[in-house]
Scaffold this active site. Structure first.
Site, mmCIF file in Angstrom:
data_model
loop_
_atom_site.group_PDB
_atom_site.id
_atom_site.type_symbol
_atom_site.label_atom_id
_atom_site.label_comp_id
_atom_site.label_asym_id
_atom_site.label_seq_id
_atom_site.Cartn_x
_atom_site.Cartn_y
_atom_site.Cartn_z
ATOM 1 N N TRP A 130 0.805 -1.220 0.000
ATOM 2 C CA TRP A 130 0.000 0.000 0.000
ATOM 3 C C TRP A 130 0.840 1.274 0.000
ATOM 4 C CZ3 TRP A 130 1.742 2.637 4.105
ATOM 5 C CH2 TRP A 130 2.286 1.900 5.159
ATOM 6 N N ASN A 131 2.146 1.192 0.297
ATOM 7 C CA ASN A 131 2.870 2.445 0.573
ATOM 8 C C ASN A 131 3.160 3.288 -0.666
ATOM 9 O OD1 ASN A 131 4.788 0.577 -0.214
ATOM 10 N ND2 ASN A 131 6.347 1.329 1.184
ATOM 11 N N SER A 154 5.971 -7.695 2.896
ATOM 12 C CA SER A 154 6.732 -8.122 4.076
ATOM 13 C C SER A 154 7.507 -9.416 3.808
ATOM 14 C CB SER A 154 5.767 -8.342 5.234
ATOM 15 O OG SER A 154 4.856 -9.368 4.901
ATOM 16 N N GLU A 183 10.602 -8.348 -3.350
ATOM 17 C CA GLU A 183 11.186 -7.123 -2.791
ATOM 18 C C GLU A 183 10.554 -6.980 -1.411
ATOM 19 O OE1 GLU A 183 11.590 -3.819 -1.438
ATOM 20 O OE2 GLU A 183 10.571 -2.855 -3.140
ATOM 21 N N LEU A 184 11.334 -7.334 -0.379
ATOM 22 C CA LEU A 184 10.766 -7.533 0.963
ATOM 23 C C LEU A 184 11.219 -6.447 1.933
ATOM 24 C CD1 LEU A 184 11.279 -11.404 0.962
ATOM 25 C CD2 LEU A 184 9.340 -10.076 0.113
ATOM 26 N N CYS A 238 10.250 1.085 2.253
ATOM 27 C CA CYS A 238 11.089 -0.071 2.602
ATOM 28 C C CYS A 238 12.568 0.283 2.622
ATOM 29 C CB CYS A 238 10.806 -1.235 1.673
ATOM 30 S SG CYS A 238 10.821 -0.745 -0.036
ATOM 31 N N GLU A 250 11.413 -3.358 11.459
ATOM 32 C CA GLU A 250 11.118 -2.165 10.672
ATOM 33 C C GLU A 250 10.020 -1.362 11.373
ATOM 34 O OE1 GLU A 250 10.976 -1.940 5.799
ATOM 35 O OE2 GLU A 250 9.920 -3.514 6.819
ATOM 36 N N GLU A 304 14.189 -4.463 -9.889
ATOM 37 C CA GLU A 304 13.195 -3.696 -10.631
ATOM 38 C C GLU A 304 13.840 -2.442 -11.197
ATOM 39 O OE1 GLU A 304 9.945 -3.474 -7.636
ATOM 40 O OE2 GLU A 304 9.014 -5.011 -8.866
HETATM 41 P P1 ADP Z 1 2.137 -4.976 4.870
HETATM 42 O O1 ADP Z 1 2.443 -5.507 6.213
HETATM 43 O O2 ADP Z 1 2.929 -3.804 4.500
HETATM 44 O O3 ADP Z 1 0.665 -4.830 4.602
HETATM 45 P P2 ADP Z 1 2.117 -7.460 3.456
HETATM 46 O O4 ADP Z 1 3.266 -8.300 3.049
HETATM 47 O O5 ADP Z 1 1.241 -8.008 4.521
HETATM 48 O O6 ADP Z 1 2.704 -6.058 3.850
HETATM 49 O O7 ADP Z 1 1.205 -7.118 2.201
HETATM 50 C C1 ADP Z 1 1.714 -6.881 0.909
HETATM 51 C C2 ADP Z 1 0.788 -7.487 -0.130
HETATM 52 O O8 ADP Z 1 0.710 -8.905 0.119
HETATM 53 C C3 ADP Z 1 -0.645 -6.989 -0.086
HETATM 54 O O9 ADP Z 1 -1.146 -6.922 -1.407
HETATM 55 C C4 ADP Z 1 -1.365 -8.053 0.709
HETATM 56 O O10 ADP Z 1 -2.737 -8.152 0.406
HETATM 57 C C5 ADP Z 1 -0.638 -9.288 0.234
HETATM 58 N N1 ADP Z 1 -0.715 -10.411 1.193
HETATM 59 C C6 ADP Z 1 -0.817 -10.363 2.542
HETATM 60 N N2 ADP Z 1 -0.884 -11.603 3.063
HETATM 61 C C7 ADP Z 1 -0.830 -12.463 2.024
HETATM 62 C C8 ADP Z 1 -0.867 -13.892 1.902
HETATM 63 N N3 ADP Z 1 -0.944 -14.673 2.952
HETATM 64 N N4 ADP Z 1 -0.794 -14.432 0.676
HETATM 65 C C9 ADP Z 1 -0.686 -13.631 -0.406
HETATM 66 N N5 ADP Z 1 -0.640 -12.297 -0.373
HETATM 67 C C10 ADP Z 1 -0.718 -11.699 0.813
#
Ligand code: ADP
Length: 493
Positions: A158-159, A239, A260-261, A294, A395, A472
């Site tokens: 979302w950021n 994440s 990209e984590l 990030c 983080e 990227e």
């Molecule tokens: P944040 O903590 O910044 O929201 P996330 O990694 O949870 O980061 O989310 C990043 C993206 O991954 C979003 O589009 C979210 O919907 C998606 N996401 C979150 N959980 C899962 C999951 N278990 N499987 C697939 N995609 C996911």
């Protein structure tokens, strides 16, 4: 939906599959909240596995035609898309700041940044060169070509609701791949607007598909792609925990992955640094998007000899940051994305203060006539930070700067690298020998040397260690969406 745009048709709330805007099969809705107030202002499809599968089918069906187009033609579609993004910048910026909370000026910057990837890859599309290998034994011709990997699933955070998805879709389409995309649940509207413009650019049906869902349904939607043999690649920003989950779950179908984590970026100020430049660099790197990036410096190491002076200069700058809603021109720090985010920031600050940190400014939520909502947090500086604090290893993703002391180069490099992450690292020094020594030793995919603003469409963005893999942007970015084929042609005796 209350948002004044020049083009109201950019506000889309349905999925886009096979060239058509449609509700998800079960008709469920997912509500989108304004981070400034917490109030719901739009509702998009809360999709299920069936919608994800339909999108994958459309992408698979469109793949043969799209990959067969001459690269120059794919490039033309991307150029048209780029022109439309630029033309509609103001509307896109308004949507970004409304759903994500970044101040409008920053949102405009994000549109330009995201658009730059579309332009870049429209240019790279025509340069996916192969190789001719010199003949090794008589009668055989050896050639290497690059081919698109197939259907790509793009999952974004979302950021940066526009830039993150643009820099995945653009190289995928340039390479000849087709795409199924799922934007973050907090910020789907920007991605939907972007897809609307791709539709207007004439990108053929099925080439680019998007489905939205709530957090509750995301496992189901993405899960459908993870087990689908037609989806050949996952490109993800988010994440580390979710990135690892995607890697595990795509093992059975051996998909390619670009991940990209998370990061835990160190920012080192050596005793020979130009202090004002270092403060400027830190302000730019740390407070962009309220610290919700990030590559945001998470641990700031300042040499003993300049510690007090640096802290004083920094606090003066941080106290000048105005907190307020994205709609006000004078806001520099908008609301954090949601309650979960503010809770984490607050708990990091409280933990740091309980473990010996001293607060120089900020440290608490903000609520006043201007910043009148639940998700505002004051820009914060904490000195005497140490490695027992949660903010040293996790983080924070907010406007909090912890200052750690150090006195020795080897020691600070060891501390900087003492993390499972390795996305960005920054340092300031005027000693040329130290510059090349430290840049070489820092374990990060991206190193800022006397510079705080690193992102560029022309450069490879990505991490090492548990910050992921894949790059990227740049000429390397196209390779992530291509596979190598070796042709051995005989019969030349
Ligand atoms: P944040 O903590 O910044 O929201 P996330 O990694 O949870 O980061 O989310 C990043 C993206 O991954 C979003 O589009 C979210 O919907 C998606 N996401 C979150 N959980 C899962 C999951 N278990 N499987 C697939 N995609 C996911």
């Amino acid at each position: 939906m209350s948002l004044t745009l020049t083009r109201t048709d950019l506000l889309k709330e349905q999925n886009f599959i096979d060239g058509q805007w449609r509700d998800c099969i079960n008709g469920f809705k997912h509500e989108v909240a304004d981070p400034a107030t917490g109030a719901t202002f739009a509702s998009v499809s809360d999709s299920s596995a069936v919608d994800a599968q339909m999108a994958a089918t459309a992408a698979q069906t469109a793949f043969d035609g799209w990959r067969a187009l001459p690269a120059r033609e794919r490039a033309r579609f991307l150029k048209r898309w780029h022109a439309l993004i630029v033309e509609n910048s103001e509307d896109l910026a308004k949507i970004i700041s409304r759903e994500q909370g970044k101040p409008l000026a920053e949102a405009r910057g994000e549109v330009a940044y995201g658009a730059s990837y579309v332009e870049w890859f429209s240019e790279e599309a025509v340069r996916s060169y192969g190789d001719i290998i010199p003949e090794q034994v008589g009668g055989k011709k050896l050639m290497v070509t690059k081919e698109p990997v197939g259907v790509v699933a793009a999952i974004t955070p979302w950021n940066f609701p526009l830039a993150m998805i643009a820099r995945k879709i653009a190289p995928a389409l340039a390479a000849g791949c087709t795409v199924v995309a799922k934007p973050a649940e907090d910020t789907p509207l920007t991605a939907l607007a972007l897809v609307r413009l791709a539709e207007e650019a004439g990108i053929p049906p099925g080439v680019l598909n998007i489905v939205t869902s709530s957090r509750e349904k995301v496992k189901e939607v993405v899960g459908a792609w993870l087990t689908d043999t037609r989806v050949r690649k996952i490109t993800f920003t988010g994440s580390t925990a979710v990135g690892k989950h995607l890697a595990r779950e795509s093992a059975d179908t051996l998909k390619r992955l670009s991940l990209e984590l998370g990061g835990n970026a160190p920012f080192i100020v050596f005793e020979d640094a130009e202090l004002d430049a270092a403060v400027n660099g830190l302000m730019a790197a740390k407070f962009r998007n309220g610290g919700q990036t990030c590559v945001s410096p998470n641990r700031v190491y300042v040499h003993d000899a300049v510690y007090a002076q640096f802290a004083e200069k920094l606090v003066a700058r941080v106290e000048a940051l105005r907190v307020g809603p994205a709609t006000r021109d004078d806001s520099l720090i908008g609301p954090m994305i949601n309650a979960r985010a503010v809770d984490k920031i607050e708990s990091h600050v409280q933990d740091a203060l309980a473990r010996g940190g001293k607060l120089l400014t900020g440290g608490k939520r903000v609520k006043n006539d201007v910043a009148d909502g639940p998700n505002y947090f004051a820009p914060t500086v904490i000195i005497e930070a140490n490695h027992d604090m949660a903010l040293a290893s996790e983080e924070t993703f907010g406007p909090v700067v912890p200052l750690f002391r150090f006195s020795d180069e080897n020691e600070v490099v060891r501390l900087a690298n003492n993390t499972p992450y390795g996305l960005a690292a920054y340092f300031y020094s005027r000693d040329i020998a130290r510059v090349s020594r430290v840049a070489g030793r820092l374990q990060a995919g991206i190193v800022g040397i006397n510079e705080g603003a690193l992102a560029s469409e022309a450069a490879p963005f990505g991490g090492v260690k548990e910050s992921g893999y894949g790059r990227e942007g740049s000429r390397y970015g196209l390779d992530d969406y291509m596979q190598t084929k070796y042709h051995c042609q005989g019969g030349f005796a």
